[in-house]
Write a protein that holds these residues in place. Sequence first.
Motif, PDB file in Angstrom:
ATOM      1  N   GLN A   3      56.498  43.466  27.401  1.00 36.68           N
ATOM      2  CA  GLN A   3      55.198  42.810  27.351  1.00 36.68           C
ATOM      3  C   GLN A   3      55.023  41.949  28.603  1.00 36.68           C
ATOM      4  O   GLN A   3      55.991  41.380  29.102  1.00 36.68           O
ATOM      5  CB  GLN A   3      55.072  41.942  26.102  1.00 36.68           C
ATOM      6  N   ILE A   4      53.778  41.854  29.065  1.00 37.66           N
ATOM      7  CA  ILE A   4      53.452  41.037  30.228  1.00 37.66           C
ATOM      8  C   ILE A   4      52.412  39.996  29.803  1.00 37.66           C
ATOM      9  O   ILE A   4      51.323  40.357  29.343  1.00 37.66           O
ATOM     10  CB  ILE A   4      52.895  41.885  31.384  1.00 37.66           C
ATOM     11  N   VAL A   5      52.753  38.732  29.941  1.00 40.96           N
ATOM     12  CA  VAL A   5      51.796  37.650  29.687  1.00 40.96           C
ATOM     13  C   VAL A   5      51.092  37.359  31.009  1.00 40.96           C
ATOM     14  O   VAL A   5      51.751  37.082  32.019  1.00 40.96           O
ATOM     15  CB  VAL A   5      52.510  36.397  29.163  1.00 40.96           C
ATOM     16  N   LEU A   6      49.771  37.445  31.013  1.00 46.24           N
ATOM     17  CA  LEU A   6      49.015  37.430  32.272  1.00 46.24           C
ATOM     18  C   LEU A   6      47.905  36.394  32.247  1.00 46.24           C
ATOM     19  O   LEU A   6      47.273  36.150  31.220  1.00 46.24           O
ATOM     20  CB  LEU A   6      48.422  38.823  32.513  1.00 46.24           C
ATOM     21  N   ASP A   7      47.660  35.799  33.425  1.00 46.14           N
ATOM     22  CA  ASP A   7      46.518  34.907  33.600  1.00 46.14           C
ATOM     23  C   ASP A   7      46.005  35.054  35.030  1.00 46.14           C
ATOM     24  O   ASP A   7      46.762  35.429  35.943  1.00 46.14           O
ATOM     25  CB  ASP A   7      46.909  33.454  33.325  1.00 46.14           C
ATOM     26  N   THR A   8      44.729  34.777  35.200  1.00 43.92           N
ATOM     27  CA  THR A   8      44.133  34.808  36.539  1.00 43.92           C
ATOM     28  C   THR A   8      43.370  33.516  36.790  1.00 43.92           C
ATOM     29  O   THR A   8      42.975  32.816  35.866  1.00 43.92           O
ATOM     30  CB  THR A   8      43.138  35.980  36.698  1.00 43.92           C
ATOM     31  N   GLU A   9      43.149  33.213  38.064  1.00 40.88           N
ATOM     32  CA  GLU A   9      42.184  32.210  38.488  1.00 40.88           C
ATOM     33  C   GLU A   9      41.159  32.933  39.353  1.00 40.88           C
ATOM     34  O   GLU A   9      41.488  33.917  40.041  1.00 40.88           O
ATOM     35  CB  GLU A   9      42.848  31.077  39.259  1.00 40.88           C
ATOM     36  N   THR A  10      39.917  32.467  39.319  1.00 37.21           N
ATOM     37  CA  THR A  10      38.824  33.179  39.977  1.00 37.21           C
ATOM     38  C   THR A  10      37.915  32.204  40.716  1.00 37.21           C
ATOM     39  O   THR A  10      37.974  30.991  40.514  1.00 37.21           O
ATOM     40  CB  THR A  10      37.993  33.965  38.936  1.00 37.21           C
ATOM     41  N   THR A  11      37.035  32.766  41.543  1.00 38.85           N
ATOM     42  CA  THR A  11      36.100  31.934  42.310  1.00 38.85           C
ATOM     43  C   THR A  11      34.943  31.435  41.455  1.00 38.85           C
ATOM     44  O   THR A  11      34.205  30.536  41.869  1.00 38.85           O
ATOM     45  CB  THR A  11      35.510  32.715  43.494  1.00 38.85           C
ATOM     46  N   GLY A  12      34.754  32.031  40.294  1.00 33.90           N
ATOM     47  CA  GLY A  12      33.650  31.658  39.417  1.00 33.90           C
ATOM     48  C   GLY A  12      33.773  32.367  38.083  1.00 33.90           C
ATOM     49  O   GLY A  12      34.874  32.794  37.706  1.00 33.90           O
ATOM     50  N   LEU A  13      32.654  32.524  37.398  1.00 35.69           N
ATOM     51  CA  LEU A  13      32.688  33.037  36.027  1.00 35.69           C
ATOM     52  C   LEU A  13      32.259  34.490  35.877  1.00 35.69           C
ATOM     53  O   LEU A  13      32.476  35.069  34.819  1.00 35.69           O
ATOM     54  CB  LEU A  13      31.780  32.166  35.132  1.00 35.69           C
ATOM     55  N   ASN A  14      31.670  35.093  36.904  1.00 33.32           N
ATOM     56  CA  ASN A  14      31.058  36.403  36.698  1.00 33.32           C
ATOM     57  C   ASN A  14      31.373  37.380  37.826  1.00 33.32           C
ATOM     58  O   ASN A  14      30.865  37.236  38.942  1.00 33.32           O
ATOM     59  CB  ASN A  14      29.535  36.244  36.565  1.00 33.32           C
ATOM     60  N   PRO A  15      32.196  38.401  37.543  1.00 33.21           N
ATOM     61  CA  PRO A  15      32.499  39.393  38.587  1.00 33.21           C
ATOM     62  C   PRO A  15      31.277  40.215  38.981  1.00 33.21           C
ATOM     63  O   PRO A  15      31.225  40.759  40.088  1.00 33.21           O
ATOM     64  CB  PRO A  15      33.573  40.273  37.937  1.00 33.21           C
ATOM     65  N   ARG A  16      30.277  40.287  38.107  1.00 36.54           N
ATOM     66  CA  ARG A  16      29.081  41.083  38.426  1.00 36.54           C
ATOM     67  C   ARG A  16      28.244  40.439  39.530  1.00 36.54           C
ATOM     68  O   ARG A  16      27.443  41.107  40.173  1.00 36.54           O
ATOM     69  CB  ARG A  16      28.217  41.257  37.165  1.00 36.54           C
ATOM     70  N   THR A  17      28.413  39.135  39.725  1.00 37.40           N
ATOM     71  CA  THR A  17      27.660  38.447  40.787  1.00 37.40           C
ATOM     72  C   THR A  17      28.529  38.207  42.019  1.00 37.40           C
ATOM     73  O   THR A  17      28.176  37.411  42.885  1.00 37.40           O
ATOM     74  CB  THR A  17      27.101  37.113  40.269  1.00 37.40           C
ATOM     75  N   GLY A  18      29.681  38.898  42.078  1.00 39.51           N
ATOM     76  CA  GLY A  18      30.514  38.838  43.276  1.00 39.51           C
ATOM     77  C   GLY A  18      31.694  37.900  43.212  1.00 39.51           C
ATOM     78  O   GLY A  18      32.425  37.766  44.199  1.00 39.51           O
ATOM     79  N   ASP A  19      31.907  37.232  42.075  1.00 42.75           N
ATOM     80  CA  ASP A  19      33.091  36.377  41.962  1.00 42.75           C
ATOM     81  C   ASP A  19      34.350  37.238  41.990  1.00 42.75           C
ATOM     82  O   ASP A  19      34.360  38.381  41.515  1.00 42.75           O
ATOM     83  CB  ASP A  19      33.031  35.540  40.680  1.00 42.75           C
ATOM     84  N   ARG A  20      35.430  36.670  42.535  1.00 46.37           N
ATOM     85  CA  ARG A  20      36.649  37.439  42.792  1.00 46.37           C
ATOM     86  C   ARG A  20      37.876  36.750  42.196  1.00 46.37           C
ATOM     87  O   ARG A  20      37.878  35.548  41.910  1.00 46.37           O
ATOM     88  CB  ARG A  20      36.869  37.596  44.309  1.00 46.37           C
ATOM     89  N   VAL A  21      38.941  37.516  42.060  1.00 47.80           N
ATOM     90  CA  VAL A  21      40.237  36.998  41.628  1.00 47.80           C
ATOM     91  C   VAL A  21      40.908  36.315  42.813  1.00 47.80           C
ATOM     92  O   VAL A  21      40.942  36.869  43.926  1.00 47.80           O
ATOM     93  CB  VAL A  21      41.141  38.130  41.102  1.00 47.80           C
ATOM     94  N   ILE A  22      41.458  35.120  42.609  1.00 39.71           N
ATOM     95  CA  ILE A  22      42.154  34.421  43.692  1.00 39.71           C
ATOM     96  C   ILE A  22      43.629  34.151  43.366  1.00 39.71           C
ATOM     97  O   ILE A  22      44.392  33.776  44.259  1.00 39.71           O
ATOM     98  CB  ILE A  22      41.468  33.092  44.043  1.00 39.71           C
ATOM     99  N   GLU A  23      44.025  34.340  42.118  1.00 35.99           N
ATOM    100  CA  GLU A  23      45.436  34.149  41.761  1.00 35.99           C
ATOM    101  C   GLU A  23      45.743  34.984  40.528  1.00 35.99           C
ATOM    102  O   GLU A  23      44.937  35.056  39.595  1.00 35.99           O
ATOM    103  CB  GLU A  23      45.733  32.677  41.476  1.00 35.99           C
ATOM    104  N   ILE A  24      46.886  35.616  40.536  1.00 40.49           N
ATOM    105  CA  ILE A  24      47.384  36.354  39.371  1.00 40.49           C
ATOM    106  C   ILE A  24      48.798  35.881  39.080  1.00 40.49           C
ATOM    107  O   ILE A  24      49.642  35.817  39.977  1.00 40.49           O
ATOM    108  CB  ILE A  24      47.413  37.882  39.616  1.00 40.49           C
ATOM    109  N   GLY A  25      49.042  35.529  37.819  1.00 43.44           N
ATOM    110  CA  GLY A  25      50.382  35.132  37.400  1.00 43.44           C
ATOM    111  C   GLY A  25      50.797  35.916  36.175  1.00 43.44           C
ATOM    112  O   GLY A  25      50.027  36.016  35.212  1.00 43.44           O
TER     113      GLY A  25
END
Length: 235
Positions: A3-25
Amino acid sequence: MRQIVLDTETTGLNPRTGDRVIEIGCVELVNRTLTGNNFHEYINPERESDEAALAVHGLTTEFLSDKPKFHEIAEKLRAYISGAEVIIHNAPFDLGFLNAEFQRLGLPSFTSHCSGVIDTLVNAKEMHPGKRNSLDALCDRYGVSNAHRKLHGALLDSELLADVYLAMTRGQNSLSMDHEAESTSDGIELDAVPLGEIIVVAASADELAFHDEVLAGLDKGVKGECVWRNYSPKV
């Protein structure tokens, strides 16, 4: 089971408006044991973070400017999560961003590389309806220390979530019916004592006959057969 426990941090709340992933753990569990084989990447999103998002994660544009872009870490991430069951708190948020990043590169969806997804927020709401079920609230509820968590961080949050998930899903680990060890008032542990033989005492013929009389009265009251007939032994 992997199993992989995963979390991300992003530039904002909505990928449809161009927000991106900035950290994956990611934190790896094999048969419910932390292995130390973790995955962690900061990513240059090629855009600014929203002020609200920046206040949450603290990852500035300057800090991320020399980090790899998503396409540079995509293959490593695919290999790491391949075939594993992924555990995420509020899974639709993280999966929405990761699927968008994979789609941007013309790759199959992120979820297609996993054997399944567990959303701990959904599980927590089922277990604790009407209560707060944020990661911080679950840490408090299950005694997981998050005192060192000043800002959100993908790897740190994954480590906390792994401990919370193990606590949430900790059940009976043995089919033994032995008593657990007890302690005296002096703190001296006593040896566990096995239970004695379980004795089943069946109802006597007179008791069964009386029981049937009671059911007959209920049958008369409902002008038919009462539901308890379905659970009653025949005389």
